[in-house]
Design a protein around this motif. Sequence first.
Motif, mmCIF file in Angstrom:
data_model
loop_
_atom_site.group_PDB
_atom_site.id
_atom_site.type_symbol
_atom_site.label_atom_id
_atom_site.label_comp_id
_atom_site.label_asym_id
_atom_site.label_seq_id
_atom_site.Cartn_x
_atom_site.Cartn_y
_atom_site.Cartn_z
ATOM 1 N N LYS A 252 -44.078 41.713 -16.986
ATOM 2 C CA LYS A 252 -42.827 41.333 -17.666
ATOM 3 C C LYS A 252 -41.602 42.018 -17.077
ATOM 4 N N ARG B 279 -39.617 40.068 -14.646
ATOM 5 C CA ARG B 279 -38.830 38.943 -15.153
ATOM 6 C C ARG B 279 -37.425 39.366 -15.567
ATOM 7 N N SER C 114 -35.144 33.546 -13.584
ATOM 8 C CA SER C 114 -36.229 33.980 -14.455
ATOM 9 C C SER C 114 -36.505 32.876 -15.466
ATOM 10 N N PHE C 115 -37.761 32.785 -15.906
ATOM 11 C CA PHE C 115 -38.159 31.738 -16.837
ATOM 12 C C PHE C 115 -38.316 32.324 -18.223
ATOM 13 N N GLY C 116 -37.549 31.777 -19.167
ATOM 14 C CA GLY C 116 -37.631 32.197 -20.557
ATOM 15 C C GLY C 116 -38.189 31.075 -21.409
ATOM 16 N N THR C 117 -38.300 31.333 -22.702
ATOM 17 C CA THR C 117 -38.863 30.322 -23.590
ATOM 18 C C THR C 117 -37.954 30.032 -24.776
ATOM 19 N N ALA D 177 -44.371 28.655 -24.333
ATOM 20 C CA ALA D 177 -44.315 29.165 -22.965
ATOM 21 C C ALA D 177 -45.100 28.237 -22.044
ATOM 22 N N GLN E 46 -43.934 34.933 -20.137
ATOM 23 C CA GLN E 46 -42.544 34.500 -20.298
ATOM 24 C C GLN E 46 -41.945 35.127 -21.563
#
Length: 253
Positions: free
Chosen positions: A211, A214, A225-228, A232, A237
């Motif tokens: 993490k 990220r 960066s990939f968020g939710t 996810a 994420q």
Amino acid sequence: MANPTVKVGNTVLGSGRPKIAVPITGKTQEDILSQAADIKAAQPDVVEWRIDFFDGVLDADRLAETGKALHDAIGDLALLTTFRTKGEGGELVLDDAGYFQVCENVVAGDFTDALDVERYHEESAVKGIIEKAHAQKVVIIMSNHGFDKTPAEDDIVGRLTSMVEYGADVAKMAVMPNSVQDVITLLEATHRASLSLSKPIITMSMGDLGKVSRIAGEVFGSSLSFGTVGAASAPGQVALDHLKVELEDLKLS
């Protein structure tokens, strides 16, 4: 030397704080547009439509119709369209011919700002879809995912380098750590590649161990960066509202 940048829709990758993408994983057009409304309200930079979840992905007309409806629904947000094959963590098994037909349908559908293309398919087919995408002004984010382990630092840098050599506009790698050292390896490779390559890169170490990768992209050189918002699409994420604050806290002045 200024960092390399690439514009995806109205979003510039490679400049300043890492941008944030949020995946849409709906199975039906109704589900997809419902998720889109929630995501737009949360204001990420990029929406990633994971079309391997979409029940109409193999129907070119349905794909284009839903893609255009989604593009309209998210307004000014950039749209990245991704078919993730089963071997790289996706939902649907397709042979190479089927995979590239879907990619061609995305480009021909004229609804997306960017297309994800997996690196490890047959070379001429990969280069062919890049050429078709670029002819339609579609940005190529080339990707490789390892859900079992983290390759050696030189291997990660080599894979990212090969993506740029193939013609990718952005090179992306996601790996799974089995130790703290694996996370360090990914971050060191990210730093090296960000200094040596002529295109922006996206990297992440997945799961809970990874993490930190990220949220540390601005320091080490990852541009997205990939968020939710809701479900996810990959392990580790972080929720978008948390990710925004964490990226801001770690920004470089």
